[in-house]
Design a protein around this motif. Structure first.
Motif, short mmCIF file in Angstrom:
data_model
loop_
_atom_site.label_atom_id
_atom_site.label_comp_id
_atom_site.label_asym_id
_atom_site.label_seq_id
_atom_site.Cartn_x
_atom_site.Cartn_y
_atom_site.Cartn_z
N PRO A 574 -5.87 28.00 23.72
CA PRO A 574 -6.22 26.91 24.65
C PRO A 574 -6.39 25.55 23.99
CG PRO A 574 -7.47 28.90 25.18
CD PRO A 574 -6.76 29.16 23.88
N GLU A 575 -6.56 25.52 22.67
CA GLU A 575 -6.72 24.23 21.98
C GLU A 575 -5.44 23.39 22.06
OE1 GLU A 575 -8.02 24.96 17.99
OE2 GLU A 575 -9.69 26.23 18.63
N THR A 576 -4.31 24.01 22.41
CA THR A 576 -3.08 23.22 22.51
C THR A 576 -3.21 22.12 23.56
OG1 THR A 576 -2.07 24.75 24.11
CG2 THR A 576 -1.65 25.17 21.76
N SER A 577 -3.97 22.39 24.61
CA SER A 577 -4.14 21.39 25.68
C SER A 577 -4.90 20.17 25.17
CB SER A 577 -4.88 22.00 26.87
OG SER A 577 -4.13 23.04 27.46
N ALA A 578 -5.91 20.40 24.34
CA ALA A 578 -6.67 19.27 23.79
C ALA A 578 -5.80 18.44 22.86
CB ALA A 578 -7.90 19.80 23.05
N HIS A 579 -4.98 19.11 22.04
CA HIS A 579 -4.07 18.37 21.15
C HIS A 579 -3.10 17.54 21.98
CE1 HIS A 579 -5.46 20.05 17.40
NE2 HIS A 579 -5.24 21.29 17.80
N LEU A 580 -2.56 18.11 23.04
CA LEU A 580 -1.61 17.38 23.87
C LEU A 580 -2.27 16.15 24.50
CD1 LEU A 580 1.10 17.04 25.32
CD2 LEU A 580 0.27 18.63 27.08
N ALA A 581 -3.50 16.31 24.99
CA ALA A 581 -4.20 15.17 25.61
C ALA A 581 -4.41 14.05 24.61
CB ALA A 581 -5.53 15.65 26.18
N ARG A 582 -4.78 14.38 23.39
CA ARG A 582 -4.98 13.34 22.37
C ARG A 582 -3.67 12.66 22.01
NH1 ARG A 582 -9.22 16.96 20.34
NH2 ARG A 582 -7.73 18.04 19.00
N ILE A 583 -2.60 13.45 21.91
CA ILE A 583 -1.29 12.87 21.58
C ILE A 583 -0.88 11.86 22.65
CG2 ILE A 583 1.18 13.43 21.46
CD1 ILE A 583 0.28 16.13 20.15
N CYS A 584 -1.04 12.23 23.90
CA CYS A 584 -0.59 11.37 25.00
C CYS A 584 -1.48 10.16 25.23
CB CYS A 584 -0.48 12.20 26.28
SG CYS A 584 0.80 13.47 26.22
N SER A 585 -2.63 10.11 24.56
CA SER A 585 -3.50 8.93 24.69
C SER A 585 -2.93 7.74 23.93
CB SER A 585 -4.91 9.24 24.20
OG SER A 585 -4.94 9.40 22.80
N GLY A 586 -1.97 8.00 23.03
CA GLY A 586 -1.31 6.91 22.31
C GLY A 586 -2.16 6.28 21.23
N ALA A 587 -1.68 5.15 20.73
CA ALA A 587 -2.31 4.49 19.59
C ALA A 587 -3.05 3.21 19.95
CB ALA A 587 -1.25 4.16 18.53
N ASP A 588 -2.96 2.78 21.19
CA ASP A 588 -3.46 1.45 21.54
C ASP A 588 -4.93 1.25 21.19
OD1 ASP A 588 -0.97 0.83 22.43
OD2 ASP A 588 -1.45 0.93 24.58
N THR A 589 -5.77 2.18 21.61
CA THR A 589 -7.21 2.00 21.40
C THR A 589 -7.56 2.02 19.92
OG1 THR A 589 -7.69 3.01 23.54
CG2 THR A 589 -9.49 2.89 21.95
N MET A 590 -7.04 3.00 19.20
CA MET A 590 -7.42 3.09 17.78
C MET A 590 -6.90 1.90 16.98
SD MET A 590 -5.16 6.02 15.84
CE MET A 590 -5.68 7.37 16.89
N MET A 591 -5.74 1.38 17.34
CA MET A 591 -5.18 0.24 16.60
C MET A 591 -5.82 -1.08 17.04
SD MET A 591 -3.40 1.93 14.58
CE MET A 591 -2.78 0.56 13.62
N ALA A 592 -6.48 -1.10 18.20
CA ALA A 592 -7.13 -2.32 18.68
C ALA A 592 -8.48 -2.57 18.01
CB ALA A 592 -7.32 -2.26 20.19
N ILE A 593 -9.05 -1.55 17.37
CA ILE A 593 -10.34 -1.72 16.71
C ILE A 593 -10.15 -2.63 15.50
CG2 ILE A 593 -12.27 -0.54 15.59
CD1 ILE A 593 -11.39 2.03 17.07
N PRO A 594 -10.88 -3.74 15.41
CA PRO A 594 -10.70 -4.66 14.27
C PRO A 594 -11.04 -3.97 12.95
CG PRO A 594 -12.01 -5.67 16.02
CD PRO A 594 -11.90 -4.23 16.36
N ALA A 595 -10.33 -4.35 11.90
CA ALA A 595 -10.58 -3.75 10.59
C ALA A 595 -12.03 -3.93 10.16
CB ALA A 595 -9.63 -4.35 9.56
N GLU A 596 -12.61 -5.09 10.49
CA GLU A 596 -13.98 -5.36 10.06
C GLU A 596 -15.00 -4.52 10.83
OE1 GLU A 596 -12.63 -8.72 12.83
OE2 GLU A 596 -11.81 -7.55 11.14
N ALA A 597 -14.55 -3.84 11.90
CA ALA A 597 -15.47 -3.00 12.68
C ALA A 597 -15.68 -1.63 12.04
CB ALA A 597 -14.94 -2.82 14.11
N PHE A 598 -14.85 -1.32 11.07
CA PHE A 598 -14.97 0.00 10.42
C PHE A 598 -16.02 -0.03 9.32
CE2 PHE A 598 -10.80 0.38 12.41
CZ PHE A 598 -10.86 1.67 12.94
#
Length: 598
Positions: A574-598
């Motif tokens: 059943p973990e395949t569904s969670a992996h698929l959901a994360r894949i389809c969320s794309g990169a926009d949010t993670m790449m929008a986080i400013p470098a200085e926010a890390f």
């Protein structure tokens, strides 16, 4: 103090019954491998692992290696003798060609025994493990003279081998390397530079050490296009091919590491050392990747091997440790408490580890069989399909089995509670040793990028489409079998998720590469779950067929397969569904986080 028992019965079931290895009698090495010979090899490998290698495991962890003022390195007490017995038994040359002193047996058998030995003592087995990679590289790319000079000594274990890629300023990005090669005018080169993280770089167990070193010839192009591979022996050779004297190669220091203390991880200095081109000039990466791919499968095996050893110790402890009462009522009423094996959470840990281990073992052995087909079959189409399988599965095996190997070593440690945190029980060593496998031979994030960025599209997606068809056909073939339905239904759902993820990448990653990068790690693990689930499908089908035929006294063993396979399908797939959901969320949010926010 930890213990280990080689899973010979499990291995034989996979090789003999699931893979039906005797179908391949036309491939070199398989015709000589009768069931009796197979059993004898596995039993003898088990004895070596259990009686010789495993008792040295804690010694190696506690003592580590010692570098002396003259640059030489001493290995832990007993390692030299253990290595000697390994060589004398012919294990180094088990699958090597007979013309160079090997036995020519299948790589499949070498892989099976390799698991036992790595479970018993991962650090010690890294010395011959790196040598196997050197043998593969010289076999594939060496001249006849180089093969005759180096292979017999490497195959018998008199000499060992290493792989020298990493430098202080460059790891994954090998195009930045600075080690240089200057032609001597006689066909040899002066090699100068420094390499780091060199496993088995210096030790006292062999007469000579054959270093395979990446370097850039003077005037060669910058970047990866200008890299060449060189054979640089620790000791120069005389005209008869025997060690004659120092060669400008020295161990500058030994790394202080989290784990694998028994293996000498060295800083290697090359000061105009004499080296010899291996393969084509500026073709170093191609030649090195022969060794790298073999090493990556070996590291995947390490992930499985450490998880298996950790699991066995945790299961033994859970059967003996008394603590609390079963939620459903006392199971051992005449004792003060029940053994912790009765508690569901302990069983969750143990069953999870074992279910992954058994499927991982099957996937590795299936892949080792494909390696034999790729390198030994006379059928061109079969070779092509096997090569496709190897290219596709190598990053999956390396990334998934080492991630899970570490995770499951931690889970096994958790079974011990506070006692798992105490060194004398050995669980800490399993956790520490397993951690490096996620990093070396290409960190697992790189494996994921390799899978998504290169392997999916390779040859028009031929390999991945073949895999999809193989799994899909299996599900369809057994769809109407009520006994198999719960297993095939879960596997088909996982396959559907994997195909959906693949389609999403095709539609969203080309125009926006960050989508591929953001999805790659989940995609690798999604792929791994489906591959492992497929192996469980094959094992369950085999077990059901044997039970229907009478089981020949193996009913309990086979019924356990059915239960464990069902557990994997219910709890892991059943973990395949969670992996698929994360894949389809794309990169926009993670790449929008400013470098200085890390």
């Amino acid at each position: 103090m930890s213990t280990y028992r080689a899973p010979v019965r499990e291995t034989a079931f996979i090789i003999r019954d699931v893979l039906n290895y005797q179908r391949f009698g036309n491939i070199a090495g398989y015709g000589e491998l009768s069931p009796d010979v197979l059993d004898a090899i596995l039993e003898e490998g088990a004895r070596l692992a259990e009686n010789i290698m495993q008792p040295l495991n804690r010694t190696g962890d506690m003592e580590g290696c010692t570098r002396h003022e003259d640059g030489t390195v001493s290995t832990p007490k007993g390692f030299k003798d253990g290595y000697r017995q390994y060589c004398q038994g012919g294990w180094m040359g088990l699958s090597a060609p007979a013309e160079y002193g090997g036995q020519g047996l299948p790589y499949l058998v070498h892989t099976a025994v390799g698991e036992y030995l790595s479970s018993a003592n991962m650090a010690l087995m890294m010395y011959p493990g790196l040598t196997q990679g050197a043998i593969a590289a010289i076999l594939a790319h060496g001249s006849d003279e180089q093969k005759q000079t180096y292979l017999p000594k490497l195959v018998e274990g008199t000499w060992t081998g290493t792989m020298n890629l990493t430098e202080p300023h460059c790891g994954t990005d090998l195009g930045l390397l600075r080690t240089k090669a200057v032609p001597n005018g006689d066909g040899s080169y002066k090699i100068s530079g420094q390499k780091i993280f060199i496993s088995a770089g210096e030790h006292d167990m062999a007469e000579n050490i054959v270093h395979l070193v990446l370097a850039r010839i003077e005037g060669a192009p910058e970047g990866t296009k200008g890299i060449s591979l060189f054979i640089v022996p620790k000791l120069q050779l005389d005209q008869t091919g025997n060690p004659a004297g120092p060669n400008g190669v020295s161990c500058g220091s030994i790394e202080e590491k989290m784990g694998i203390h028994g293996n000498a991880t060295c800083v290697m200095n090359y000061d105009e050392a004499q080296g010899y081109l291996l393969g084509a000039e500026n073709g170093g990466l191609k030649a090195m990747f022969t060794m790298m791919n073999e090493a990556r499968l070996g590291v995947a095996l390490q992930g499985l091997a450490v998880a298996e050893a950790a699991y066995q110790n945790a299961a033994d402890y859970a059967r003996d440790r008394l603590q609390g009462r079963s939620l459903s009522g006392a199971k051992v009423p005449d004792r003060q408490a029940d053994p912790i094996i009765v508690h569901p959470d302990i069983r969750r840990n143990l069953a999870t580890i074992r279910a992954f281990n058994e499927a991982g073992r099957a996937l590795l052995l299936w892949t080792a069989l494909q390696s034999d087909i790729a390198h030994r079959s006379e059928d061109e189409k079969a070779r092509q399909m096997a090569e496709d399988h190897l290219a596709l599965m190598t990053p999956v095996l390396k990334g998934v089995l080492t991630d899970k190997g570490f995770e499951h070593a931690v889970m096994a440690q958790q079974v011990f509670g506070g006692h798992g945190y105490i060194e004398e029980n050995g669980m800490s060593q399993f956790v520490r040793d397993a951690r490096i496998a996620m990093i070396y031979e290409g960190a697992n994030g790189i494996q994921a990028l390799d899978l998504v960025g290169r392997k999916l599209a390779q040859d028009g997606g031929r390999a991945v489409q073949t895999f999809f068809k193989t799994v899909g056909d299996f599900c369809e073939e057994h769809r109407s079998d009520e006994r198999m339905a719960p297993d095939t239904k879960a596997l088909k759902k996982g396959l559907n998720d994997l195909q959906a993820a693949t389609l999403w990448l095709m539609q969203n990653a080309v125009q926006k590469p960050d989508n591929a990068g953001a999805a790659s790690y989940d995609y690798m693990h999604l792929f791994g779950l489906v591959a492992l689930g497929f192996m469980w499908g094959r094992m369950v089908k085999t077990a059901r067929d044997q039970l229907a035929a009478g089981a020949d006294g193996d009913a309990s063993f086979l019924e356990q397969k059915l239960l464990l396979g069902r557990f994997f399908m219910e709890r892991a797939m059943p973990e395949t569904s969670a992996h698929l959901a994360r894949i389809c969320s794309g990169a926009d949010t993670m790449m929008a986080i400013p470098a200085e926010a890390f």
